[in-house]
Design a protein around this motif. Structure first.
Motif, PDB file in Angstrom:
ATOM      1  N   SER A 173       0.789  -1.174  -0.009  1.00 35.12           N
ATOM      2  CA  SER A 173      -0.013  -0.266  -0.014  1.00 35.12           C
ATOM      3  C   SER A 173       0.752   1.341   0.082  1.00 35.12           C
ATOM      4  N   LEU A 174       2.188   1.198   0.251  1.00 37.08           N
ATOM      5  CA  LEU A 174       2.812   2.379   0.395  1.00 37.08           C
ATOM      6  C   LEU A 174       4.299   2.079  -0.624  1.00 37.08           C
ATOM      7  N   GLY A 175       3.937   1.088  -1.595  1.00 43.19           N
ATOM      8  CA  GLY A 175       5.250   0.716  -2.186  1.00 43.19           C
ATOM      9  C   GLY A 175       5.239   1.019  -3.694  1.00 43.19           C
ATOM     10  N   SER A 176       6.301   0.519  -4.371  1.00 45.60           N
ATOM     11  CA  SER A 176       6.567   0.939  -5.795  1.00 45.60           C
ATOM     12  C   SER A 176       7.370   0.194  -6.613  1.00 45.60           C
ATOM     13  N   VAL A 177       7.630   0.296  -7.778  1.00 43.62           N
ATOM     14  CA  VAL A 177       8.675  -0.603  -8.356  1.00 43.62           C
ATOM     15  C   VAL A 177      10.057  -0.510  -7.854  1.00 43.62           C
ATOM     16  N   GLU A 178      10.652   0.695  -7.422  1.00 45.06           N
ATOM     17  CA  GLU A 178      11.872   0.798  -6.983  1.00 45.06           C
ATOM     18  C   GLU A 178      12.055   0.173  -5.463  1.00 45.06           C
ATOM     19  N   LEU A 179      10.941   0.255  -4.659  1.00 45.52           N
ATOM     20  CA  LEU A 179      10.941  -0.414  -3.200  1.00 45.52           C
ATOM     21  C   LEU A 179      11.142  -1.790  -3.458  1.00 45.52           C
ATOM     22  N   TRP A 180      10.851  -2.472  -4.318  1.00 47.93           N
ATOM     23  CA  TRP A 180      11.328  -3.811  -4.427  1.00 47.93           C
ATOM     24  C   TRP A 180      12.643  -4.239  -4.596  1.00 47.93           C
ATOM     25  N   ARG A 181      13.663  -3.071  -4.705  1.00 44.56           N
ATOM     26  CA  ARG A 181      14.830  -3.346  -4.859  1.00 44.56           C
ATOM     27  C   ARG A 181      15.381  -4.546  -5.829  1.00 44.56           C
ATOM     28  N   THR A 182      16.165  -5.235  -5.393  1.00 44.67           N
ATOM     29  CA  THR A 182      16.725  -6.315  -6.595  1.00 44.67           C
ATOM     30  C   THR A 182      15.895  -7.510  -6.640  1.00 44.67           C
ATOM     31  N   PHE A 183      14.903  -7.688  -5.699  1.00 48.44           N
ATOM     32  CA  PHE A 183      14.341  -8.919  -5.284  1.00 48.44           C
ATOM     33  C   PHE A 183      13.591  -9.542  -6.412  1.00 48.44           C
ATOM     34  N   PRO A 184      12.778  -8.699  -7.347  1.00 48.51           N
ATOM     35  CA  PRO A 184      12.013  -9.346  -8.645  1.00 48.51           C
ATOM     36  C   PRO A 184      13.297 -10.109  -9.730  1.00 48.51           C
ATOM     37  N   LYS A 185      14.237  -9.242  -9.723  1.00 51.23           N
ATOM     38  CA  LYS A 185      15.379  -9.554 -10.724  1.00 51.23           C
ATOM     39  C   LYS A 185      16.200 -11.007 -10.190  1.00 51.23           C
ATOM     40  N   THR A 186      16.387 -11.101  -8.958  1.00 49.98           N
ATOM     41  CA  THR A 186      17.031 -12.267  -8.451  1.00 49.98           C
ATOM     42  C   THR A 186      16.101 -13.393  -8.525  1.00 49.98           C
ATOM     43  N   LEU A 187      14.693 -13.224  -8.087  1.00 53.42           N
ATOM     44  CA  LEU A 187      13.888 -14.309  -8.324  1.00 53.42           C
ATOM     45  C   LEU A 187      13.624 -14.865  -9.802  1.00 53.42           C
ATOM     46  N   GLY A 188      13.581 -13.693 -10.602  1.00 56.04           N
ATOM     47  CA  GLY A 188      13.553 -14.272 -12.147  1.00 56.04           C
ATOM     48  C   GLY A 188      14.758 -14.967 -12.613  1.00 56.04           C
ATOM     49  N   GLU A 189      15.977 -14.571 -12.134  1.00 52.52           N
ATOM     50  CA  GLU A 189      17.135 -15.439 -12.420  1.00 52.52           C
ATOM     51  C   GLU A 189      17.014 -16.694 -11.784  1.00 52.52           C
ATOM     52  N   LEU A 190      16.473 -16.907 -10.753  1.00 48.67           N
ATOM     53  CA  LEU A 190      16.725 -18.229 -10.104  1.00 48.67           C
ATOM     54  C   LEU A 190      15.716 -19.427 -10.676  1.00 48.67           C
ATOM     55  N   THR A 191      14.524 -18.639 -11.373  1.00 46.40           N
ATOM     56  CA  THR A 191      13.634 -19.340 -11.790  1.00 46.40           C
ATOM     57  C   THR A 191      13.500 -19.304 -13.490  1.00 46.40           C
ATOM     58  N   GLN A 192      14.427 -18.620 -13.901  1.00 45.47           N
ATOM     59  CA  GLN A 192      14.559 -18.591 -15.402  1.00 45.47           C
ATOM     60  C   GLN A 192      12.927 -18.045 -15.947  1.00 45.47           C
ATOM     61  N   CYS A 193      12.317 -17.166 -15.003  1.00 42.31           N
ATOM     62  CA  CYS A 193      11.030 -16.609 -15.606  1.00 42.31           C
ATOM     63  C   CYS A 193      11.090 -15.126 -16.071  1.00 42.31           C
ATOM     64  N   ASN A 194      10.414 -14.604 -16.713  1.00 40.34           N
ATOM     65  CA  ASN A 194      10.356 -13.244 -17.249  1.00 40.34           C
ATOM     66  C   ASN A 194       9.754 -12.576 -16.131  1.00 40.34           C
ATOM     67  N   VAL A 195      10.198 -11.220 -15.757  1.00 42.41           N
ATOM     68  CA  VAL A 195       9.610 -10.545 -14.824  1.00 42.41           C
ATOM     69  C   VAL A 195       8.943  -9.143 -15.110  1.00 42.41           C
ATOM     70  N   PHE A 196       7.830  -9.031 -14.439  1.00 39.21           N
ATOM     71  CA  PHE A 196       6.924  -8.003 -15.012  1.00 39.21           C
ATOM     72  C   PHE A 196       6.618  -7.041 -13.613  1.00 39.21           C
ATOM     73  N   VAL A 197       7.086  -5.742 -13.626  1.00 45.21           N
ATOM     74  CA  VAL A 197       6.805  -5.043 -12.005  1.00 45.21           C
ATOM     75  C   VAL A 197       6.355  -3.881 -12.616  1.00 45.21           C
ATOM     76  N   TYR A 198       5.309  -3.261 -12.038  1.00 41.33           N
ATOM     77  CA  TYR A 198       4.691  -2.080 -12.314  1.00 41.33           C
ATOM     78  C   TYR A 198       4.017  -1.336 -11.018  1.00 41.33           C
ATOM     79  N   ASP A 199       4.061   0.129 -11.168  1.00 41.82           N
ATOM     80  CA  ASP A 199       3.408   0.863 -10.161  1.00 41.82           C
ATOM     81  C   ASP A 199       2.105   1.098 -10.529  1.00 41.82           C
ATOM     82  N   ARG A 200       1.117   0.736  -9.578  1.00 40.83           N
ATOM     83  CA  ARG A 200      -0.271   0.936  -9.631  1.00 40.83           C
ATOM     84  C   ARG A 200      -0.536   2.335  -9.811  1.00 40.83           C
TER      85      ARG A 200
END
Length: 308
Positions: A85-112
């Motif tokens: 509820s107070l978040g944003s794309v940037e506040l995820w830090r490197t977590f999405p990128k790391t999980l995408g690399e670990l799972t070989q998945c595409n990553v899609f992050v957006y600001d509502r």
């Protein structure tokens, strides 16, 4: 401009869907399916979509959304990250990128809408169905961007949105991971928000949030606090959606979550129709992916591995 794009015919009119920005270079994309198009830089003629990271603005009926996409292999699933509820794309830090690399998945992050670099809110207050509205907008976004085999990773409000989306639009969702999701209102939640209001008024919390939301910070904070602390929101409950969820679900929560008890987790586990598992992390609060990043990465990657 027609001469710059092989797929644009002269003397034809195309709807503008989004603009890709990379440094000082821009590419205009006239399509509903960005993953299927090679957008070319108007400065250099070089492709932008083949880079590891692509940032673009997506035009919607309610405003412009800031999107970051990492990899776009149509043969791989896409993890869509839904912030709190107070978040944003940037506040995820490197977590999405790391999980995408670990799972070989595409990553899609957006600001509502209203958050981060997206357009401001267009309404001054929220109704009790605001999370369902966001789930509907998420479905429209998935369709507009042509995303396939989607896995939702939602934190707090984002977790609730993910559960509602999985219930309403099951054909689009492979699985769901939630962190600190709410399915009803608890006194511990309201007390946590009251403490956050005090911190916003007496500490540098507002200044820290302004780094990510800029001039929208006051609206972002009030949209959260004023909605949840309003007496009319006390009756909010989304448990009716849970039996309609048939995809696998991983429910993550910190044992010391200051915004919700384990009754939230137990309610999800007992009522979801699909295969569901839970991860309760000792001595961790409301943001496990920051407070216990390696644990969350390990269990999330293992869960995703069972889906792909």
């Amino acid at each position: 401009m027609a001469g710059r794009f092989g797929f644009v015919k002269r003397n034809s009119i195309y709807p503008l869907q989004f603009i890709i920005q990379s440094g000082n270079s821009y590419a205009i994309v006239l399509t509903l399916h960005p993953v299927d198009v090679l957008g070319r830089s108007m400065n250099s003629g070089q492709t932008l979509l083949n880079r590891d990271k692509m940032q673009f603005y997506l035009n919607t009926l309610t405003g412009k959304l800031n999107v970051v996409q990492l990899a776009n292999n149509p043969e791989h699933p896409t993890i869509v990250f839904l912030h709190d509820s107070l978040g944003s794309v940037e506040l995820w830090r490197t977590f999405p990128k790391t999980l995408g690399e670990l799972t070989q998945c595409n990553v899609f992050v957006y600001d509502r809408q209203g958050y981060g670099k997206s357009s401001p809110f267009t309404v001054n207050s929220r109704d009790n169905d605001y999370l369902e509205i966001e789930a509907d907008r998420l479905h429209q976004l998935i369709e507009q961007c042509g995303l396939q085999r989607v896995i939702l990773f939602g934190h707090s409000d984002g977790g609730s949105i993910a559960l509602i989306a999985a219930a309403k639009y099951p054909s689009f969702i492979l699985g769901v991971i939630t962190e600190g999701a709410h399915i009803f209102v608890e006194e511990i939640t309201l007390e946590g928000i009251r403490e956050a209001v005090t911190a916003y008024q007496t500490t540098d919390l507002k200044e820290r949030l302004q780094k990510y939301h800029g001039e929208k910070t006051e609206a972002v904070f009030n949209a959260w606090a004023a909605t949840w602390l309003n007496d009319t929101f006390r009756s909010w409950n989304m448990e009716q959606f849970l039996p309609k969820i048939h995809c696998p679900v991983l429910v993550i929560q910190g044992e010391k979550d200051e915004f919700g008890s384990l009754d939230q987790v137990n309610g999800i586990v007992k009522q979801v129709s699909g295969v569901v598992s839970s991860l309760i992390i000792p001595a961790v609060g409301h943001t496990p992916h920051k407070e216990a990043k390696e644990i969350v990465l390990e269990h999330s990657a293992g869960f995703i591995g069972t889906l792909v």
